[in-house]
Every structure is written in structure tokens, then in C-alpha cells.
Design a protein around this motif. Sequence first.
Motif, PDB file in Angstrom:
ATOM      1  N   GLN A  50      10.146 -16.298  34.508  1.00 59.74           N
ATOM      2  CA  GLN A  50      10.093 -15.870  33.111  1.00 59.74           C
ATOM      3  C   GLN A  50      10.966 -16.800  32.286  1.00 59.74           C
ATOM      4  O   GLN A  50      12.087 -17.113  32.671  1.00 59.74           O
ATOM      5  CB  GLN A  50      10.607 -14.447  32.955  1.00 59.74           C
ATOM      6  N   PRO A  51      10.442 -17.214  31.143  1.00 55.42           N
ATOM      7  CA  PRO A  51      11.263 -18.086  30.303  1.00 55.42           C
ATOM      8  C   PRO A  51      12.434 -17.302  29.711  1.00 55.42           C
ATOM      9  O   PRO A  51      12.274 -16.177  29.279  1.00 55.42           O
ATOM     10  CB  PRO A  51      10.301 -18.543  29.214  1.00 55.42           C
ATOM     11  N   GLY A  52      13.569 -17.892  29.755  1.00 55.27           N
ATOM     12  CA  GLY A  52      14.743 -17.278  29.176  1.00 55.27           C
ATOM     13  C   GLY A  52      15.410 -18.259  28.237  1.00 55.27           C
ATOM     14  O   GLY A  52      15.006 -19.415  28.153  1.00 55.27           O
ATOM     15  N   PRO A  53      16.424 -17.817  27.537  1.00 56.83           N
ATOM     16  CA  PRO A  53      17.115 -18.747  26.658  1.00 56.83           C
ATOM     17  C   PRO A  53      17.826 -19.809  27.473  1.00 56.83           C
ATOM     18  O   PRO A  53      18.199 -19.573  28.617  1.00 56.83           O
ATOM     19  CB  PRO A  53      18.126 -17.860  25.922  1.00 56.83           C
ATOM     20  N   PRO A  54      17.988 -20.999  26.927  1.00 51.84           N
ATOM     21  CA  PRO A  54      18.671 -22.052  27.670  1.00 51.84           C
ATOM     22  C   PRO A  54      20.099 -21.639  27.983  1.00 51.84           C
ATOM     23  O   PRO A  54      20.767 -21.044  27.149  1.00 51.84           O
ATOM     24  CB  PRO A  54      18.627 -23.250  26.731  1.00 51.84           C
ATOM     25  N   THR A  59      22.668 -26.169  22.024  1.00 53.11           N
ATOM     26  CA  THR A  59      23.551 -25.840  20.911  1.00 53.11           C
ATOM     27  C   THR A  59      23.244 -24.434  20.433  1.00 53.11           C
ATOM     28  O   THR A  59      22.227 -23.844  20.794  1.00 53.11           O
ATOM     29  CB  THR A  59      23.359 -26.828  19.747  1.00 53.11           C
ATOM     30  N   LYS A  60      24.112 -23.926  19.610  1.00 49.14           N
ATOM     31  CA  LYS A  60      23.933 -22.573  19.078  1.00 49.14           C
ATOM     32  C   LYS A  60      22.628 -22.488  18.281  1.00 49.14           C
ATOM     33  O   LYS A  60      21.892 -21.514  18.384  1.00 49.14           O
ATOM     34  CB  LYS A  60      25.123 -22.216  18.187  1.00 49.14           C
ATOM     35  N   SER A  61      22.321 -23.519  17.518  1.00 46.97           N
ATOM     36  CA  SER A  61      21.087 -23.490  16.722  1.00 46.97           C
ATOM     37  C   SER A  61      19.849 -23.556  17.619  1.00 46.97           C
ATOM     38  O   SER A  61      18.837 -22.918  17.328  1.00 46.97           O
ATOM     39  CB  SER A  61      21.067 -24.629  15.702  1.00 46.97           C
ATOM     40  N   GLU A  62      19.920 -24.296  18.724  1.00 47.42           N
ATOM     41  CA  GLU A  62      18.784 -24.354  19.655  1.00 47.42           C
ATOM     42  C   GLU A  62      18.554 -22.998  20.303  1.00 47.42           C
ATOM     43  O   GLU A  62      17.405 -22.567  20.468  1.00 47.42           O
ATOM     44  CB  GLU A  62      19.021 -25.420  20.729  1.00 47.42           C
ATOM     45  N   ARG A  63      19.642 -22.318  20.657  1.00 53.67           N
ATOM     46  CA  ARG A  63      19.511 -20.976  21.233  1.00 53.67           C
ATOM     47  C   ARG A  63      18.905 -20.020  20.217  1.00 53.67           C
ATOM     48  O   ARG A  63      18.047 -19.208  20.544  1.00 53.67           O
ATOM     49  CB  ARG A  63      20.868 -20.465  21.713  1.00 53.67           C
ATOM     50  N   LYS A  64      19.333 -20.135  18.967  1.00 48.32           N
ATOM     51  CA  LYS A  64      18.810 -19.257  17.915  1.00 48.32           C
ATOM     52  C   LYS A  64      17.324 -19.511  17.699  1.00 48.32           C
ATOM     53  O   LYS A  64      16.536 -18.577  17.541  1.00 48.32           O
ATOM     54  CB  LYS A  64      19.593 -19.487  16.612  1.00 48.32           C
ATOM     55  N   LEU A  68      14.363 -16.778  18.144  1.00 48.67           N
ATOM     56  CA  LEU A  68      13.409 -16.483  17.077  1.00 48.67           C
ATOM     57  C   LEU A  68      11.974 -16.743  17.517  1.00 48.67           C
ATOM     58  O   LEU A  68      11.059 -15.986  17.164  1.00 48.67           O
ATOM     59  CB  LEU A  68      13.748 -17.290  15.821  1.00 48.67           C
ATOM     60  N   GLU A  69      11.763 -17.807  18.304  1.00 42.02           N
ATOM     61  CA  GLU A  69      10.420 -18.073  18.821  1.00 42.02           C
ATOM     62  C   GLU A  69       9.959 -16.935  19.724  1.00 42.02           C
ATOM     63  O   GLU A  69       8.804 -16.518  19.676  1.00 42.02           O
ATOM     64  CB  GLU A  69      10.393 -19.401  19.579  1.00 42.02           C
ATOM     65  N   ALA A  70      10.872 -16.424  20.557  1.00 39.62           N
ATOM     66  CA  ALA A  70      10.530 -15.299  21.432  1.00 39.62           C
ATOM     67  C   ALA A  70      10.207 -14.060  20.603  1.00 39.62           C
ATOM     68  O   ALA A  70       9.265 -13.315  20.911  1.00 39.62           O
ATOM     69  CB  ALA A  70      11.672 -15.014  22.397  1.00 39.62           C
ATOM     70  N   LEU A  71      10.960 -13.832  19.547  1.00 38.69           N
ATOM     71  CA  LEU A  71      10.706 -12.693  18.668  1.00 38.69           C
ATOM     72  C   LEU A  71       9.341 -12.814  17.993  1.00 38.69           C
ATOM     73  O   LEU A  71       8.575 -11.846  17.941  1.00 38.69           O
ATOM     74  CB  LEU A  71      11.812 -12.589  17.612  1.00 38.69           C
ATOM     75  N   VAL A  72       9.013 -13.988  17.499  1.00 40.82           N
ATOM     76  CA  VAL A  72       7.709 -14.216  16.857  1.00 40.82           C
ATOM     77  C   VAL A  72       6.581 -13.965  17.859  1.00 40.82           C
ATOM     78  O   VAL A  72       5.579 -13.318  17.541  1.00 40.82           O
ATOM     79  CB  VAL A  72       7.627 -15.648  16.270  1.00 40.82           C
TER      80      VAL A  72
END
Length: 110
Positions: A50-54, A59-64, A68-72
Motif C-alpha cells: 500500500q502506498p504510504g507517505p514518504p 520535505t514537509k511540503s512533499e509530504r503535504k 493532499l493527493e491521497a485525500l483527493v
Amino acid sequence: MSQKWRKYSPEFRRDALEKMKTCANVTQLARELGIRRKWLYAWKDDATGQPGPPVEGATKSERKVKELEALVARQSLELDFFKGALLRIEEQRRKRVETSGPGSTSKSAK
């Protein structure tokens, strides 16, 4: 205070995931193993595909952005589900109206 990154062996990870399956408190398990709880979840995501956050190097912005992509994606699936449900309900109502004729107009004989 900076944290020193350590590489954990595949055997250690596998054992940790086996323990995680049966434990009631993941935080306590992480303390016992001397690792952060997020590593257990990251390893679980890796193991299940399962894909998870890096976890590292992002960076913090890449995680965000990933969050957000997962939420969309999740909201898109929900919208598709509800759109399909609404279409089925409307189809059922349409069929009900078509099959039900007008009310009885005959008068009883007196």
C-alpha cells in the motif's frame, strides 16, 4: 538534537511486523523495540504494497502534497460511489413511476 539514522535489517523488520500483528499497543511495541512508531507503519505499508507517505528524505511540503493527493483520491472514490448510488435510486424511482398506473377511477355501483 539530531537523530542518527540507522538501517534496520530485513529480519528485524519482519520480526517487528509479526509482533505488531498481535500486539494491542503499537506505541508500547515501538518503545520495546527501541524504534519510532512511524517506522512500524511504514514497514507495514511497504510489506502490504500500500502506498504510504514518504518516510525519509521528503520535505514537509512533499509530504503535504502526498497527503493532499491521497485525500483527493479518496474523495474522488467517494464521489463516484455516491454518484452511482444516486443514479440507481433515480432509475428505481423512474421504473416505479412507469409501472404504477393511475389510481382506480371506477365508481362503485350503488
